[in-house]
Design an enzyme around this catalytic site. Structure first.
Site, PDB file in Angstrom:
ATOM      1  N   GLU A 158     -18.192 -58.274 -49.777  1.00  0.00           N
ATOM      2  CA  GLU A 158     -17.079 -59.075 -49.749  1.00  0.00           C
ATOM      3  C   GLU A 158     -17.372 -59.842 -51.462  1.00  0.00           C
ATOM      4  O   GLU A 158     -16.884 -59.488 -52.405  1.00  0.00           O
ATOM      5  CB  GLU A 158     -16.495 -60.432 -49.119  1.00  0.00           C
ATOM      6  CG  GLU A 158     -16.046 -60.467 -47.523  1.00  0.00           C
ATOM      7  CD  GLU A 158     -14.656 -59.071 -48.082  1.00  0.00           C
ATOM      8  OE1 GLU A 158     -14.356 -59.061 -48.938  1.00  0.00           O
ATOM      9  OE2 GLU A 158     -14.134 -58.651 -47.515  1.00  0.00           O
ATOM     10  N   THR A 180     -20.143 -42.688 -56.948  1.00  0.00           N
ATOM     11  CA  THR A 180     -19.817 -42.755 -55.911  1.00  0.00           C
ATOM     12  C   THR A 180     -19.042 -41.958 -55.021  1.00  0.00           C
ATOM     13  O   THR A 180     -17.576 -41.603 -56.333  1.00  0.00           O
ATOM     14  CB  THR A 180     -19.005 -44.580 -55.347  1.00  0.00           C
ATOM     15  OG1 THR A 180     -17.862 -44.487 -56.459  1.00  0.00           O
ATOM     16  CG2 THR A 180     -19.618 -45.892 -55.727  1.00  0.00           C
TER      17      THR A 180
HETATM   18 ZN   LIG Z   1     -13.455 -54.969 -48.599  1.00  0.00          ZN
END
Ligand SMILES: [Zn+2]
Length: 497
Positions: A227, A252
């Site tokens: 988060e 990524t």
């Molecule tokens: Zn998330």
């Protein structure tokens, strides 16, 4: 008539389908994080947020300008309806520890990704100083009648059973409560201050076998790491879409969707690359996660560049020592604020604060100065000592219809008066009336003035130690006669002279 009833029947069916679809979304147990749902909601309803997000996409993936370690003061707001939800200080400390490990690259990344893994170089500290300059332990605890807070802003609002966060310009707000159907969610940068922060379900918060978790796969505090990644603008590594949607980060590998468990060896969208299931921004189990990439680190650190969305955190005093004398200075201006300025000088004649050049408005357009007949409040954090407050008026008539006032944090008036002077006015005053508070355990030396802190409000973080308040100067303390006092944990003894 017939057509109308057919139409409303169709509408009802459509509505029913939408409701079923929404409840499917809500009950999808695999939906671990609610950030994307909140993000979509904000993109739909907040045009300013939408414009800022579009703009942020054009940010280059180049390295951020700011070098060095970023320190982020944190305040944890525990909002509980029962004792299980009122997580302990130790559980909170464990979550901060995990953030420091994951954002300080303490856990070594797997060799298969060693060419792209990178260290965000960020530190998290529980706030030691609140917005008023008082000592704090960086934790607030609020009982609520609300049994559950769903993905929205209710936990951040008193009127809906939550608590307001501290200013996002200075603190990362972490709310811990019962969210029900997801483990956590966060606001991206550029959200309104009043809703900024991350929210973590109390059953997915922190790390440690002694704490309660809803699922042992998520008991290592990585919900918090994930988060905070969102809070610094990272998307999920699958871009919240299929292979045609990317997370905007070049290093990524594009993933067809979230990965669960620890699917090492699963293939990414381009079959020649593996899924980066160890990335903190995937949905893998906590124990599987261990890296951010250089591209992700660049984007997160961009928030701290000169015009970055979270650059104000770098000058936050949230992890400084508590303020000394918190003094509030008010000016009530007359009709002509543009004529005056003020400065505050310490005993060495050094200016410690000043203001002036107030907006004159526009006489031709009949726009009065914005501060005309208004008040302005300043807050100073002053060491003990003698000061001179000086006013200057370029027109040579002071501001006799206006006035000034300085009050201590205890709301005592230190000096006050009307702005009656010609060109210059000097008002000396002294601040040395700080109250003192001892914070320490039973074995601490409470005769030693070094163990006495400046005034601070009681905090629940100190509820198992002795707190003694004294309304006197520290060098006037003479407590040797009190040696045989029996004080139980949590007792408050007030010594008044
Ligand atoms: Zn998330």
């Amino acid at each position: 008539m017939a057509l109308k009833s057919k139409s409303s029947c169709f509408q009802s069916i459509t509505l029913l389908l939408i409701i079923s679809f929404l409840s499917f979304l809500k009950t999808n147990a695999q939906d671990l994080c609610g950030t994307y749902e909140l993000y979509q909601e904000m993109m739909k309803n907040d045009p300013i947020f939408r414009i800022k997000q579009e703009k942020s996409k054009t940010q280059a993936s180049a390295r951020s300008q700011f070098q060095g370690i970023v320190t982020i003061p944190v305040v944890v707001h525990v909002v509980y309806n029962n004792e299980a939800e009122n997580v302990s200080d130790e559980q909170i400390y464990s979550q901060i520890e995990v953030l420091n490990e994951d954002f300080g690259n303490v856990i070594s990344s797997p060799t298969m990704w060693s060419d792209v893994a990178a260290n965000p170089q960020m530190e998290f500290c529980l706030a030691t100083r609140d917005i008023n300059g008082n000592a704090t332990c960086g934790i607030t605890r609020t009982y609520t009648d609300s049994t559950v807070f769903r993905i929205q802003t209710s936990v951040k609002d008193e009127s809906t059973g939550g608590i307001s966060g501290w200013p996002a310009t200075d603190y990362l707000n972490i709310f811990v409560c019962d969210i029900a159907n997801v483990r956590g969610y966060a606001t991206f940068p550029d959200a309104e201050d009043s809703i900024d922060g991350i929210v973590i379900d109390y059953l997915s918060f922190g790390r440690g076998a002694q704490f309660n978790f809803s699922d042992p796969r998520f008991n290592l505090g990585r919900t918090g790491t994930h988060e905070v990644g969102h809070w610094l603008r990272l998307s999920h590594i699958w871009g919240d879409g299929g292979c045609d949607i990317d997370d905007g980060i070049s290093d990524t590998p594009s993933s067809p969707g979230p990965n669960y468990g620890c699917a090492i060896g699963s293939l990414a969208c381009r079959g020649d690359s593996l899924n980066m299931v160890q990335n903190y921004m995937d949905y893998s189990d906590d124990g599987c996660m261990n890296l951010f990439t250089q591209g992700q680190v660049n984007l997160m650190r961009k928030a701290f560049d000169v015009r970055g969305s979270r650059v104000s955190i770098l000058s936050s005093k949230g992890c400084d020592a508590p303020a000394q004398n918190d003094v509030h200075f008010t000016i009530n201006f007359d009709e002509f604020p543009q004529d005056m300025r003020w400065e505050l000088l310490n005993s060495s004649n050094t200016t410690v604060a000043s203001d002036g050049n107030f907006d004159p408005g526009d006489e031709v357009l009949n726009i009065p100065p914005p501060l005309a007949n208004k008040s302005k409040l300043y807050s100073w954090d002053l060491p003990d000592g003698t000061y001179n407050l000086k006013f200057y008026d370029s027109f040579g008539d002071g501001f006799p219809q206006g006035s000034y006032e300085i009050r201590s944090i205890y709301n005592e008036v230190i000096i006050s008066g009307p702005g009656t002077f010609t060109s210059e006015l000097t008002i000396p005053f002294t601040v040395n009336k700080s109250k003192y508070r001892f914070i320490g355990g039973l074995n601490n030396d409470w005769y030693n003035p070094a163990n006495w802190n400046r005034f601070s409000y009681p905090s629940e973080c100190y509820n198992d130690v002795i707190i003694i308040e004294a309304d006197c100067e520290v060098d006037q303390l003479s407590l040797s006669e009190q040696k045989n006092l029996v004080i139980k944990d949590g007792a408050v003894l007030t010594v008044k002279q």
